[in-house]
Design a protein around this motif. Sequence first.
Motif, short mmCIF file in Angstrom:
data_model
loop_
_atom_site.label_atom_id
_atom_site.label_comp_id
_atom_site.label_asym_id
_atom_site.label_seq_id
_atom_site.Cartn_x
_atom_site.Cartn_y
_atom_site.Cartn_z
N LEU A 159 -25.67 -38.39 6.86
CA LEU A 159 -24.27 -38.24 7.23
C LEU A 159 -23.42 -39.36 6.64
CD1 LEU A 159 -22.19 -36.63 8.85
CD2 LEU A 159 -22.74 -38.08 10.80
N LYS A 160 -23.91 -40.57 6.68
CA LYS A 160 -23.20 -41.72 6.10
C LYS A 160 -23.06 -41.54 4.59
CE LYS A 160 -21.61 -45.95 5.77
NZ LYS A 160 -20.19 -46.10 5.69
N TYR A 161 -24.10 -41.10 3.91
CA TYR A 161 -24.05 -40.88 2.47
C TYR A 161 -23.01 -39.82 2.11
CZ TYR A 161 -25.32 -39.20 -2.15
OH TYR A 161 -25.26 -38.80 -3.44
N ILE A 162 -23.01 -38.71 2.83
CA ILE A 162 -22.05 -37.64 2.57
C ILE A 162 -20.63 -38.13 2.82
CG2 ILE A 162 -21.26 -35.39 3.38
CD1 ILE A 162 -24.21 -34.70 3.86
N SER A 163 -20.42 -38.87 3.88
CA SER A 163 -19.10 -39.40 4.20
C SER A 163 -18.60 -40.34 3.11
CB SER A 163 -19.15 -40.12 5.54
OG SER A 163 -17.92 -40.72 5.83
N HIS A 170 -36.25 -38.60 12.53
CA HIS A 170 -35.34 -37.52 12.20
C HIS A 170 -33.89 -37.88 12.56
CE1 HIS A 170 -38.54 -34.84 11.06
NE2 HIS A 170 -39.16 -35.03 12.22
N VAL A 171 -33.71 -38.55 13.66
CA VAL A 171 -32.37 -38.97 14.06
C VAL A 171 -31.80 -39.96 13.06
CG1 VAL A 171 -31.05 -40.19 15.84
CG2 VAL A 171 -32.81 -38.55 16.51
N VAL A 172 -32.59 -40.97 12.69
CA VAL A 172 -32.13 -42.00 11.77
C VAL A 172 -31.87 -41.41 10.38
CG1 VAL A 172 -32.81 -44.12 10.58
CG2 VAL A 172 -33.22 -43.87 13.03
N LEU A 173 -32.74 -40.56 9.89
CA LEU A 173 -32.53 -39.95 8.58
C LEU A 173 -31.29 -39.06 8.57
CD1 LEU A 173 -36.17 -39.12 7.44
CD2 LEU A 173 -34.67 -40.96 6.65
#
Length: 69
Positions: A20-24, A12-15
């Motif tokens: 977050l990286k994708y949205i950024s 869950h942490v990694v996903l």
Amino acid sequence: MWGHLDAAEYKHVVLGLILLKYISDAFNELYEKLAEDEYADPEARRRRLIQSREYILPPPGCTLVTFPE
């Protein structure tokens, strides 16, 4: 130090970080695309609007706003 973290919890942490990286990245891509647009500068947009419109001035002595006495 961190202790034991179960694989199901770690997932869950990694996903969450991947999301977050994708949205950024998507936001930065859209921001750069919009910044390149000639209409992005509000001051330039205002100047174009002023230059493109014909203004009709009211005749002398015409009151556009009346206030009750």
